[in-house]
Write an enzyme that holds these catalytic residues in place. Sequence first.
Site, PDB file in Angstrom:
ATOM      1  N   TYR A 136       0.805  -1.212   0.000  1.00 28.06           N
ATOM      2  CA  TYR A 136       0.000   0.000   0.000  1.00 28.06           C
ATOM      3  C   TYR A 136       0.847   1.275   0.000  1.00 28.06           C
ATOM      4  O   TYR A 136       0.346   2.373   0.185  1.00 28.06           O
ATOM      5  CB  TYR A 136      -0.953   0.014   1.209  1.00 28.06           C
ATOM      6  N   LYS A 186       3.608 -14.652   5.019  1.00 29.13           N
ATOM      7  CA  LYS A 186       3.688 -15.662   3.959  1.00 29.13           C
ATOM      8  C   LYS A 186       5.174 -15.810   3.595  1.00 29.13           C
ATOM      9  O   LYS A 186       5.584 -15.629   2.434  1.00 29.13           O
ATOM     10  CB  LYS A 186       2.829 -15.219   2.768  1.00 29.13           C
ATOM     11  N   ASP A 241      -2.719 -17.677   4.749  1.00 26.36           N
ATOM     12  CA  ASP A 241      -3.839 -18.451   4.184  1.00 26.36           C
ATOM     13  C   ASP A 241      -4.423 -19.412   5.216  1.00 26.36           C
ATOM     14  O   ASP A 241      -5.642 -19.463   5.419  1.00 26.36           O
ATOM     15  CB  ASP A 241      -3.422 -19.181   2.889  1.00 26.36           C
ATOM     16  N   ASP A 258      -5.412  -5.483   6.339  1.00 23.31           N
ATOM     17  CA  ASP A 258      -6.635  -4.922   5.759  1.00 23.31           C
ATOM     18  C   ASP A 258      -7.651  -6.043   5.537  1.00 23.31           C
ATOM     19  O   ASP A 258      -8.818  -5.954   5.926  1.00 23.31           O
ATOM     20  CB  ASP A 258      -6.272  -4.244   4.423  1.00 23.31           C
ATOM     21  N   ASP A 266     -11.393  -7.124   8.013  1.00 20.34           N
ATOM     22  CA  ASP A 266     -12.784  -7.253   7.564  1.00 20.34           C
ATOM     23  C   ASP A 266     -13.295  -8.657   7.871  1.00 20.34           C
ATOM     24  O   ASP A 266     -14.445  -8.844   8.283  1.00 20.34           O
ATOM     25  CB  ASP A 266     -12.911  -6.993   6.046  1.00 20.34           C
TER      26      ASP A 266
END
Length: 328
Positions: free
Chosen positions: A118, A164, A197, A221, A225
């Site tokens: 970002y 990851k 994941d 981010d 959610d």
Amino acid sequence: MRIAVIPGDGIGKEVMDSALAVLGELDLGLEFEFYEAGDEALKKYGKALPDETLEACKKSDAVLFGAAGETAADVIVRLRQELETYANVRPARAIRGVKCLYPGLDIVIVRENTECLYKGWEFQSDGSAFTIRLITERASERIARFAFELARREGRKKVTALHKANVMKKTCRIFRDACRRVAKEYGEIAFNEYYIDAACMYLVMDPFRFDVIVTTNMFGDIVSDLAAGLVGGLGIAPSANIGEKVSIFEPVHGAAFDIAGKGIANPTAMILTSAMMLRHLGFIDEAKKVEMAVEETIANGKTTPDLGGKLKTIEFTREVIRTLKELK
Ligand code: NAI
Ligand code: MG
């Protein structure tokens, strides 16, 4: 204290009205100054984040932000970077009375807020595009330390790092190794890690294995959610962007154009966000009262449509204010 208020676009304006009405019930001597940013500001001034707004935010004691629309990256992502609010704190706490997948869940996501994908370094040529992912030891250690300090302060037992590092061997390993180093300084707090994941599966099937989550910007981010969805949705998810100087307080949700203008947005996320701001500014008792008033209202079955109720934004806000007055 001076609070820069940016209602922004869509339901940002609607939920901001509610939060300010609740704050207005408390006699705290806060001065609210209103500034524009977002899709509408872009149309009006040719800039989604006008210079005047940015300068005012830098000079304020705190920023209260509603939501931006399509310009979110140029407004809130930029504001977080400009103000160096390096820690995005996103609690996912089940509120009494909210029907949700995991009643009783209480986890906090600590998201690195200044780098990763970002950063905004995107390039394009001949049908290809590149985004550069920046991960530094400095920012990784800083966010890891923030997560452990938060765990210590709130009496939490465990910090879990999500990454990851098996695939992104350079960037994610810097982050992972920083977390491992910092964890050693906090012997009383457990530390573990998952690949992002697998963590998503665990979050859906067994979220109670988490307490504090620390992760890089984009993963944070996404999982915030997801975590909001475990406890009742974006309508109740608050967040704080904490920096050394000015901090920014904003709900997790966006402009929600699908429901904007209908008067049915749930202002809970924004009201709880303003409570996070009060706590940060040292108004601890008032913050608790606001949180209690919201919880009490919802526990009494008074909710907006996203939580299965019938109340409009304004009616729910009135109920919260009535309950707050009873608590005083
Ligand atoms: P969104 O967070 O605005 O909405 C996602 C879903 O949750 C929608 O169905 C919406 O109706 C619902 N929802 C969100 N907040 C709610 C509330 N308070 N009460 C009841 N329901 C609520 O995300 P979406 O739809 O992907 O994006 C809409 C616009 O917002 C886009 O232009 C996007 O760029 C922007 N956005 C801005 C953010 C920010 O300013 N921080 C964050 C996320 C999106
Ligand atoms: Mg988001």
